[in-house]
Scaffold this active site. Sequence first.
Site, PDB file in Angstrom:
ATOM      1  N   LYS A   9       0.869  -1.180   0.000  1.00 11.29           N
ATOM      2  CA  LYS A   9       0.000   0.000   0.000  1.00 11.29           C
ATOM      3  C   LYS A   9       0.904   1.227   0.000  1.00 11.29           C
ATOM      4  CE  LYS A   9      -1.522   2.787   2.939  1.00 11.29           C
ATOM      5  NZ  LYS A   9      -1.300   3.980   2.080  1.00 11.29           N
ATOM      6  N   GLY A  48      -4.711   3.166  -1.073  1.00  7.12           N
ATOM      7  CA  GLY A  48      -5.612   3.483   0.028  1.00  7.12           C
ATOM      8  C   GLY A  48      -4.938   4.415   1.004  1.00  7.12           C
ATOM      9  N   GLY A  79      -4.410   5.646   5.346  1.00  3.11           N
ATOM     10  CA  GLY A  79      -4.096   5.017   6.624  1.00  3.11           C
ATOM     11  C   GLY A  79      -5.309   4.466   7.356  1.00  3.11           C
ATOM     12  N   GLY A 113      -8.087   3.574   6.178  1.00  2.00           N
ATOM     13  CA  GLY A 113      -8.723   2.518   5.393  1.00  2.00           C
ATOM     14  C   GLY A 113      -7.815   1.318   5.224  1.00  2.00           C
ATOM     15  N   VAL A 114      -7.259   1.187   4.032  1.00  2.00           N
ATOM     16  CA  VAL A 114      -6.460  -0.005   3.697  1.00  2.00           C
ATOM     17  C   VAL A 114      -5.297  -0.207   4.677  1.00  2.00           C
ATOM     18  CG1 VAL A 114      -5.036  -1.090   1.907  1.00  2.00           C
ATOM     19  CG2 VAL A 114      -7.125   0.132   1.264  1.00  2.00           C
ATOM     20  N   GLY A 115      -4.660   0.888   5.118  1.00  2.00           N
ATOM     21  CA  GLY A 115      -3.532   0.758   6.051  1.00  2.00           C
ATOM     22  C   GLY A 115      -3.944   0.032   7.319  1.00  2.00           C
ATOM     23  N   GLU A 173      10.281   1.938  10.277  1.00  2.00           N
ATOM     24  CA  GLU A 173      11.292   2.950   9.945  1.00  2.00           C
ATOM     25  C   GLU A 173      10.605   4.294  10.119  1.00  2.00           C
ATOM     26  OE1 GLU A 173      14.390   2.486   9.655  1.00  2.00           O
ATOM     27  OE2 GLU A 173      14.319   0.585   8.602  1.00  2.00           O
ATOM     28  N   CYS A 199      14.136  11.215   6.368  1.00  2.00           N
ATOM     29  CA  CYS A 199      14.134  10.854   7.788  1.00  2.00           C
ATOM     30  C   CYS A 199      15.530  10.950   8.378  1.00  2.00           C
ATOM     31  CB  CYS A 199      13.560   9.456   7.965  1.00  2.00           C
ATOM     32  SG  CYS A 199      14.265   8.272   6.823  1.00  2.00           S
ATOM     33  N   GLU A 220      10.526  16.678  14.280  1.00  2.00           N
ATOM     34  CA  GLU A 220      10.960  16.486  12.899  1.00  2.00           C
ATOM     35  C   GLU A 220      10.171  17.468  12.038  1.00  2.00           C
ATOM     36  OE1 GLU A 220       9.888  12.762  10.815  1.00  2.00           O
ATOM     37  OE2 GLU A 220      11.999  12.665  10.250  1.00  2.00           O
TER      38      GLU A 220
HETATM   39  P1  NAI Z   1       2.168   9.075   7.309  1.00  2.00           P
HETATM   40  O1  NAI Z   1       2.895   8.263   8.308  1.00  2.00           O
HETATM   41  O2  NAI Z   1       0.726   9.401   7.590  1.00  2.00           O
HETATM   42  O3  NAI Z   1       2.201   8.327   5.874  1.00  2.00           O
HETATM   43  C1  NAI Z   1       3.074   7.293   5.527  1.00  2.00           C
HETATM   44  C2  NAI Z   1       2.290   6.056   5.103  1.00  2.00           C
HETATM   45  O4  NAI Z   1       1.558   5.552   6.207  1.00  2.00           O
HETATM   46  C3  NAI Z   1       1.250   6.300   4.015  1.00  2.00           C
HETATM   47  O5  NAI Z   1       1.223   5.176   3.152  1.00  2.00           O
HETATM   48  C4  NAI Z   1      -0.046   6.384   4.803  1.00  2.00           C
HETATM   49  O6  NAI Z   1      -1.183   6.061   4.040  1.00  2.00           O
HETATM   50  C5  NAI Z   1       0.200   5.348   5.855  1.00  2.00           C
HETATM   51  N1  NAI Z   1      -0.579   5.471   7.095  1.00  2.00           N
HETATM   52  C6  NAI Z   1      -0.940   6.607   7.739  1.00  2.00           C
HETATM   53  N2  NAI Z   1      -1.621   6.309   8.857  1.00  2.00           N
HETATM   54  C7  NAI Z   1      -1.704   4.951   8.928  1.00  2.00           C
HETATM   55  C8  NAI Z   1      -2.323   4.039   9.836  1.00  2.00           C
HETATM   56  N3  NAI Z   1      -2.972   4.467  10.917  1.00  2.00           N
HETATM   57  N4  NAI Z   1      -2.224   2.724   9.581  1.00  2.00           N
HETATM   58  C9  NAI Z   1      -1.561   2.275   8.503  1.00  2.00           C
HETATM   59  N5  NAI Z   1      -0.974   3.079   7.597  1.00  2.00           N
HETATM   60  C10 NAI Z   1      -1.040   4.411   7.805  1.00  2.00           C
HETATM   61  O7  NAI Z   1       3.019  10.384   7.080  1.00  2.00           O
HETATM   62  P2  NAI Z   1       2.551  11.841   6.562  1.00  2.00           P
HETATM   63  O8  NAI Z   1       1.332  12.299   7.287  1.00  2.00           O
HETATM   64  O9  NAI Z   1       2.490  11.805   5.090  1.00  2.00           O
HETATM   65  O10 NAI Z   1       3.802  12.714   7.050  1.00  2.00           O
HETATM   66  C11 NAI Z   1       3.819  13.262   8.364  1.00  2.00           C
HETATM   67  C12 NAI Z   1       5.193  13.248   8.953  1.00  2.00           C
HETATM   68  O11 NAI Z   1       5.679  11.931   9.021  1.00  2.00           O
HETATM   69  C13 NAI Z   1       6.265  14.005   8.182  1.00  2.00           C
HETATM   70  O12 NAI Z   1       6.242  15.369   8.477  1.00  2.00           O
HETATM   71  C14 NAI Z   1       7.509  13.342   8.698  1.00  2.00           C
HETATM   72  O13 NAI Z   1       7.858  13.905   9.945  1.00  2.00           O
HETATM   73  C15 NAI Z   1       7.090  11.902   8.912  1.00  2.00           C
HETATM   74  N6  NAI Z   1       7.456  11.026   7.776  1.00  2.00           N
HETATM   75  C16 NAI Z   1       8.566  10.236   7.893  1.00  2.00           C
HETATM   76  C17 NAI Z   1       8.974   9.465   6.842  1.00  2.00           C
HETATM   77  C18 NAI Z   1      10.189   8.610   6.936  1.00  2.00           C
HETATM   78  O14 NAI Z   1      10.860   8.422   5.936  1.00  2.00           O
HETATM   79  N7  NAI Z   1      10.492   8.023   8.065  1.00  2.00           N
HETATM   80  C19 NAI Z   1       8.258   9.470   5.572  1.00  2.00           C
HETATM   81  C20 NAI Z   1       7.078  10.279   5.550  1.00  2.00           C
HETATM   82  C21 NAI Z   1       6.714  11.030   6.628  1.00  2.00           C
END
Ligand code: NAI
Length: 479
Positions: A174, A205, A207, A209-211, A249, A282, A382
């Site tokens: 996903k 999808g 978070g 939903g599909v997540g 990660e 990150c 961050e």
């Molecule tokens: P996010 O963590 O919401 O999104 C990353 C992935 O997680 C996406 O595929 C999203 O659909 C999925 N996701 C979100 N909530 C979920 C849940 N409850 N269950 C399962 N899957 C879920 O990150 P977002 O909102 O795009 O970015 C917010 C902050 O996260 C950024 O400002 C940064 O600080 C951090 N981040 C860190 C990353 C890294 O490389 N470690 C990458 C992206 C964001």
Amino acid sequence: MLEKREFYINGQWVAPSASNDVQVIDPSTEEPCAVISLGSEADTNAAVAAAKAALPEWMALPASERIAFVAKLLELYAARNEDLAQAISMEMGAPIDMARTQQFGAGAWHLKNFLKAAENFEFDHALNEKSPNDRIIHEAVGVAALITPWNWPMNQITLKVGAAAVAGCTMVLKPSEQSPLNAMVFAELMDEAGFPAGVFNLVNGDGPGVGTQLSGHPDVDMVSFTGSTRAGQAISKNAANTLKRVHLELGGKGANLIFADADEKAVKRGVLHMMNNTGQSCNAPSRMLVQRPIYDEAVETAREVAEAVTVGNAHDEGRHIGPVVNEVQWNKIQDLIQKGIDEGARLVAGGTGRPDGLNKGFFVKPTVFADVNNDMTIAREEIFGPVLSILPFDTEEEAVAIANDTPYGLTNYVQSTDGDRCNRMARQLRSGMVEMNGAARSAGSPFGGMKQSGNGREGGTWGIEDFLEVKAVGGWAAG
Ligand code: NAI
Ligand code: MG
């Protein structure tokens, strides 16, 4: 506008079970550039069922046959360089030249490194020389849900898919709903490489939903996740009911320790590293710790370097940085810059608002704060934007204490011409990775964090091990 509503399930592109369109937004223009579907529970279940059905045959294959599929994937990957780069650039805003090189290149690099690691990996061996009747078998964890973010999308997808494939896991990917298009090109490559139906599946999808459906699914044996700490926590909690393996990660707040005896390029290197990918990494060195004798000079250099960083449309060629991924992130970064000002840090470059001449698009000014202390919000959170914080220090002990005073522990950096000091620092820094004097980690090196930056390691041998169970057999009939 591109229409990309289908999912890849059981070796075929299929329509979503119910329509649930969302637009993909180009952050350079704020205009929609594609429409995709968000999956529903029926789509998630279909993908998991396909992965479950494909598992027994896939994990029973000799490793050499699985490795051959990954080798084929790598061979085909190069031909889609431009398609992948265009998709990444359009949906998450990496400048096209950078997308063609760094973003695309990360994927090829990881696949290559997995092939090398797999060649020498012993999937099956005696416990030790004295116990030939004890067999240790490293076998696939099972069905793996791969949940990936938007910032380095091919990097993260290949780190998970390459390792899972070699290990014998079947998969449901996903990708981030912010950057689904490059993942769909990747799914076409998996199809073309001839992976058996059901080994790899993709469902788009979000978070909630599909997540969430994947992390709680009883037939998913493992979740490998890269993204925010918030989502990592939600996934861990939701996965606890089925006690599945969870690999995380997460974020970072890397310190870059610059000692007075550092080489003269150290400050410039640190600033440019922070600005790369518009700060959305990150492992970004977001806290620059500078030893007092060179502090004023370093702040001045950082200002010059940041002011020379140009910002522009991701579709334009050149060495500028692009916009940040979306409006939510833009607002979050603006709030944090304002907090830095309000809490008394000294703004030396950039600041709030869009760069001059850019009235549309999620563009952020390359920003540098000096005289930051480690209790300020900009030193703790961050930011995930092109924002550098500079903090002074006097002694090694103080530098280590500041660097380690964070809930994160992903990557720290050390700049000094004193090798003994560098090595001392490397041992004392609490992070999964330490990079010194601009040296990158070599091919096959593990990527991952300590503390709230996550668990497990990706890449090379360690990345493969994360997708494996260890089975101990007594009474093995030794030949
Ligand atoms: P996010 O963590 O919401 O999104 C990353 C992935 O997680 C996406 O595929 C999203 O659909 C999925 N996701 C979100 N909530 C979920 C849940 N409850 N269950 C399962 N899957 C879920 O990150 P977002 O909102 O795009 O970015 C917010 C902050 O996260 C950024 O400002 C940064 O600080 C951090 N981040 C860190 C990353 C890294 O490389 N470690 C990458 C992206 C964001
Ligand atoms: Mg987008």
